[in-house]
Design a protein around this motif. Structure first.
Motif, PDB file in Angstrom:
ATOM      1  N   VAL A 182      33.357  56.438  32.532  1.00  0.00           N
ATOM      2  CA  VAL A 182      33.074  55.163  31.876  1.00  0.00           C
ATOM      3  C   VAL A 182      33.547  54.032  32.783  1.00  0.00           C
ATOM      4  CG1 VAL A 182      33.580  53.723  29.889  1.00  0.00           C
ATOM      5  CG2 VAL A 182      33.281  56.184  29.599  1.00  0.00           C
ATOM      6  N   LEU A 183      32.694  53.056  33.013  1.00  0.00           N
ATOM      7  CA  LEU A 183      33.045  51.939  33.867  1.00  0.00           C
ATOM      8  C   LEU A 183      33.959  50.971  33.144  1.00  0.00           C
ATOM      9  CD1 LEU A 183      29.584  51.090  35.458  1.00  0.00           C
ATOM     10  CD2 LEU A 183      31.475  52.282  36.547  1.00  0.00           C
ATOM     11  N   ALA A 184      34.951  50.443  33.872  1.00  0.00           N
ATOM     12  CA  ALA A 184      35.721  49.328  33.339  1.00  0.00           C
ATOM     13  C   ALA A 184      34.802  48.122  33.234  1.00  0.00           C
ATOM     14  CB  ALA A 184      36.897  49.025  34.254  1.00  0.00           C
ATOM     15  N   GLN A 185      35.137  47.203  32.325  1.00  0.00           N
ATOM     16  CA  GLN A 185      34.274  46.046  32.118  1.00  0.00           C
ATOM     17  C   GLN A 185      34.033  45.290  33.422  1.00  0.00           C
ATOM     18  OE1 GLN A 185      32.602  44.648  29.157  1.00  0.00           O
ATOM     19  NE2 GLN A 185      31.676  43.791  30.970  1.00  0.00           N
ATOM     20  N   SER A 186      35.072  45.183  34.258  1.00  0.00           N
ATOM     21  CA  SER A 186      34.936  44.419  35.498  1.00  0.00           C
ATOM     22  C   SER A 186      33.995  45.078  36.493  1.00  0.00           C
ATOM     23  CB  SER A 186      36.314  44.217  36.147  1.00  0.00           C
ATOM     24  OG  SER A 186      36.891  45.466  36.468  1.00  0.00           O
ATOM     25  N   ASP A 187      33.655  46.376  36.291  1.00  0.00           N
ATOM     26  CA  ASP A 187      32.737  47.071  37.185  1.00  0.00           C
ATOM     27  C   ASP A 187      31.289  47.031  36.707  1.00  0.00           C
ATOM     28  OD1 ASP A 187      34.798  47.849  38.901  1.00  0.00           O
ATOM     29  OD2 ASP A 187      35.286  49.565  37.637  1.00  0.00           O
ATOM     30  N   VAL A 188      31.057  46.524  35.518  1.00  0.00           N
ATOM     31  CA  VAL A 188      29.705  46.500  34.963  1.00  0.00           C
ATOM     32  C   VAL A 188      28.932  45.344  35.589  1.00  0.00           C
ATOM     33  CG1 VAL A 188      28.343  46.228  32.867  1.00  0.00           C
ATOM     34  CG2 VAL A 188      30.485  47.515  32.800  1.00  0.00           C
ATOM     35  N   PRO A 189      27.747  45.586  36.168  1.00  0.00           N
ATOM     36  CA  PRO A 189      26.972  44.493  36.761  1.00  0.00           C
ATOM     37  C   PRO A 189      26.728  43.369  35.755  1.00  0.00           C
ATOM     38  CG  PRO A 189      26.040  46.600  37.382  1.00  0.00           C
ATOM     39  CD  PRO A 189      27.099  46.894  36.353  1.00  0.00           C
ATOM     40  N   GLY A 190      27.004  42.151  36.181  1.00  0.00           N
ATOM     41  CA  GLY A 190      26.826  40.996  35.312  1.00  0.00           C
ATOM     42  C   GLY A 190      28.065  40.584  34.561  1.00  0.00           C
ATOM     43  N   SER A 191      29.116  41.421  34.599  1.00  0.00           N
ATOM     44  CA  SER A 191      30.357  41.061  33.916  1.00  0.00           C
ATOM     45  C   SER A 191      31.153  40.085  34.781  1.00  0.00           C
ATOM     46  CB  SER A 191      31.176  42.302  33.592  1.00  0.00           C
ATOM     47  OG  SER A 191      31.554  42.975  34.778  1.00  0.00           O
ATOM     48  N   ASN A 192      32.129  39.428  34.164  1.00  0.00           N
ATOM     49  CA  ASN A 192      32.908  38.400  34.846  1.00  0.00           C
ATOM     50  C   ASN A 192      34.208  38.949  35.415  1.00  0.00           C
ATOM     51  OD1 ASN A 192      31.263  36.094  34.589  1.00  0.00           O
ATOM     52  ND2 ASN A 192      31.805  35.942  32.420  1.00  0.00           N
ATOM     53  N   PRO A 193      34.654  38.416  36.565  1.00  0.00           N
ATOM     54  CA  PRO A 193      33.987  37.397  37.372  1.00  0.00           C
ATOM     55  C   PRO A 193      32.851  37.991  38.200  1.00  0.00           C
ATOM     56  CG  PRO A 193      35.998  38.048  38.451  1.00  0.00           C
ATOM     57  CD  PRO A 193      35.973  38.778  37.141  1.00  0.00           C
ATOM     58  N   ILE A 194      31.947  37.137  38.665  1.00  0.00           N
ATOM     59  CA  ILE A 194      30.786  37.653  39.383  1.00  0.00           C
ATOM     60  C   ILE A 194      31.065  37.812  40.874  1.00  0.00           C
ATOM     61  CG2 ILE A 194      29.115  36.854  37.697  1.00  0.00           C
ATOM     62  CD1 ILE A 194      28.602  34.404  39.375  1.00  0.00           C
ATOM     63  N   ILE A 195      32.136  37.186  41.382  1.00  0.00           N
ATOM     64  CA  ILE A 195      32.591  37.395  42.756  1.00  0.00           C
ATOM     65  C   ILE A 195      34.012  37.929  42.674  1.00  0.00           C
ATOM     66  CG2 ILE A 195      33.088  36.306  44.974  1.00  0.00           C
ATOM     67  CD1 ILE A 195      31.046  34.136  44.174  1.00  0.00           C
ATOM     68  N   ARG A 196      34.255  39.108  43.261  1.00  0.00           N
ATOM     69  CA  ARG A 196      35.533  39.784  43.049  1.00  0.00           C
ATOM     70  C   ARG A 196      36.311  40.070  44.318  1.00  0.00           C
ATOM     71  NH1 ARG A 196      32.213  43.665  39.316  1.00  0.00           N
ATOM     72  NH2 ARG A 196      32.031  42.379  37.453  1.00  0.00           N
TER      73      ARG A 196
END
Length: 328
Positions: free
Chosen positions: A19-33
Motif C-alpha cells: 500500500v502506498l503512503a499518501q505522499s507516494d500517490v501521484p497527485g498527492s501533496n506536495p507535488i515537488i518532493r
C-alpha cells in the motif's frame, strides 16, 4: 478455495503490491518532493501546465533562494522537471534573491516577470522581465534594467515593497502588471511586454499583504492575494472580484486559511482541461534530516470550484491534493 489458501493468497498479493503512503500517490501533496520550493506560478500552454517555483535552500531562519525552476505536466499528477530556467544574476541589474515570479505567453513568446535584489547602490527588491521562445527557456534579460524599482513607488514603506509580480492579458490584448508588499500597485504594459504604458496606481484591497494573482472567468475579474491581520500567526489567502482589472474591487473574503508550518502562502489559479486549480505552498514537508518551515517550503495544489454566482468555493488544504477526483 478454502479459507487458508485464500488468506495465503491475500498475504502474497499484499507483499507484492504494498500500500502506498499518501505522499507516494501521484497527485498527492506536495507535488515537488526532492527540493524545497515556494511561490508557485502556473501557465497553461496547449495540453501542458508549466509550473515555475523559487527554490528554498536555507539552512537557517532566513530566506535563501538562488534560482527559479520549471516543471510540466499533462495530467496534473505527474510532473517533469526542467531544472533551473533563470537566476537573479541572469539579469544585468540584479544580484540575488529569487523571490516570486510569473511567466506569461504573448504572441508566441514567453515573458518571465521576476523579483530579485537590485545591484548596489540600489539594494532594494525590484522586478524585471526575461524573455524566451520556449516556456522552459533559455530566458534572457529583456531590458538590461529593472522594470519596477523602489524609486518608482516612493510611498512604499520599505525596500521589499516591489515584489510578487502578476501579469494578466485581457481579451482585448491589453496586459497589466500588479505587484507589491503592504500596498498593491497596478500599471498597464506596452504591447512589447517590457515597458510601462501609463502611470502606476495603487489598488485598494482589504487585508492586502502581498502575492497578488490576477485571472478572469467569463466577465468577472479576480485577484487573490496573501493577507495577514494583526494578531495572526501567518498569512491566509483573500480574494476580490471586479467588472474590470482596474476595479472597483469587491472583497469576497477568505479563500483558504494559513499554510501549515509556514508564515507565508502564495496563490496561483489556472483552468486546465475543464477543471480549475489552486497552487500554494506550505512548510509541512521534510527532506531527509531537513525539516520544512517558513524558509523551507513545498508547493501544493488543490481543485478549485466556483459557485453559480461566480464566487469561489472555500479551499481546504489537503494531503490528497488532486490524487482523488474533485467532489461535484
Amino acid at each position: 478455495m478454502n479459507a487458508l489458501r485464500a488468506s495465503a493468497l491475500i498475504l502474497a498479493l499484499t507483499a507484492a503490491c504494498p500500500v502506498l503512503a499518501q505522499s507516494d500517490v501521484p497527485g498527492s501533496n506536495p507535488i515537488i518532493r526532492d527540493i524545497f520550493s515556494a511561490d508557485p506560478a502556473a501557465l497553461v500552454v496547449g495540453d501542458k501546465v508549466y509550473l515555475y517555483v523559487g527554490r528554498d535552500v536555507s539552512t537557517a531562519e532566513r530566506y535563501n533562494m538562488p534560482d527559479w525552476l520549471a516543471y510540466s505536466t499533462t495530467d496534473m499528477k505527474t510532473w517533469t522537471s526542467h531544472g533551473v530556467v533563470l537566476k537573479p544574476t541572469d539579469f544585468k541589474w540584479a544580484r540575488s534573491d529569487a523571490y516570486a515570479s510569473q511567466v506569461v505567453e504573448k504572441d508566441g513568446k514567453f515573458y518571465f516577470y521576476a523579483t530579485a535584489k537590485h545591484n548596489k547602490p540600489d539594494t532594494a527588491m525590484a522586478i524585471g522581465v526575461a524573455v524566451s521562445d520556449s516556456p522552459t527557456g533559455p530566458f534572457v534579460d529583456a531590458r538590461g534594467t529593472a522594470l519596477i524599482t523602489n524609486a518608482m513607488t516612493p510611498d512604499a514603506k520599505h525596500d521589499w515593497s516591489d515584489i510578487d509580480p502578476t501579469v494578466f492579458t485581457d481579451d482585448d490584448g491589453t496586459s497589466w502588471l500588479m505587484w507589491g508588499n503592504e500596498k498593491a500597485y497596478l500599471v498597464k504594459l506596452k504591447a512589447n511586454m517590457t515597458e510601462l504604458d501609463g502611470p502606476i496606481t495603487e489598488v485598494s484591497l482589504p487585508h492586502y499583504t502581498e502575492g497578488p494573482w490576477l485571472h478572469k472567468r467569463g466577465d468577472m475579474y479576480y485577484v487573490s492575494y496573501a493577507s495577514w491581520d494583526k494578531g495572526d500567526a501567518g498569512e491566509y489567502i483573500s480574494y476580490a472580484t471586479a467588472p474590470s482589472v482596474q476595479g472597483p474591487w469587491t472583497y469576497r473574503g477568505k479563500l483558504t486559511g494559513m499554510a501549515e508550518n509556514s508564515t507565508t502562502i502564495h496563490p496561483a489559479i489556472i483552468e486546465f482541461k475543464g477543471q480549475s486549480y489552486f497552487f500554494y505552498h506550505d512548510g509541512a514537508w521534510s527532506i531527509g534530516d531537513q525539516k520544512g518551515g517558513s524558509y523551507r517550503r513545498a508547493v501544493r495544489v488543490e481543485p478549485l470550484d466556483y459557485n453559480a454566482d461566480g464566487t469561489i468555493k472555500p479551499i481546504t488544504q489537503t494531503k490528497a491534493g488532486v490524487s482523488v477526483e474533485p467532489k461535484p
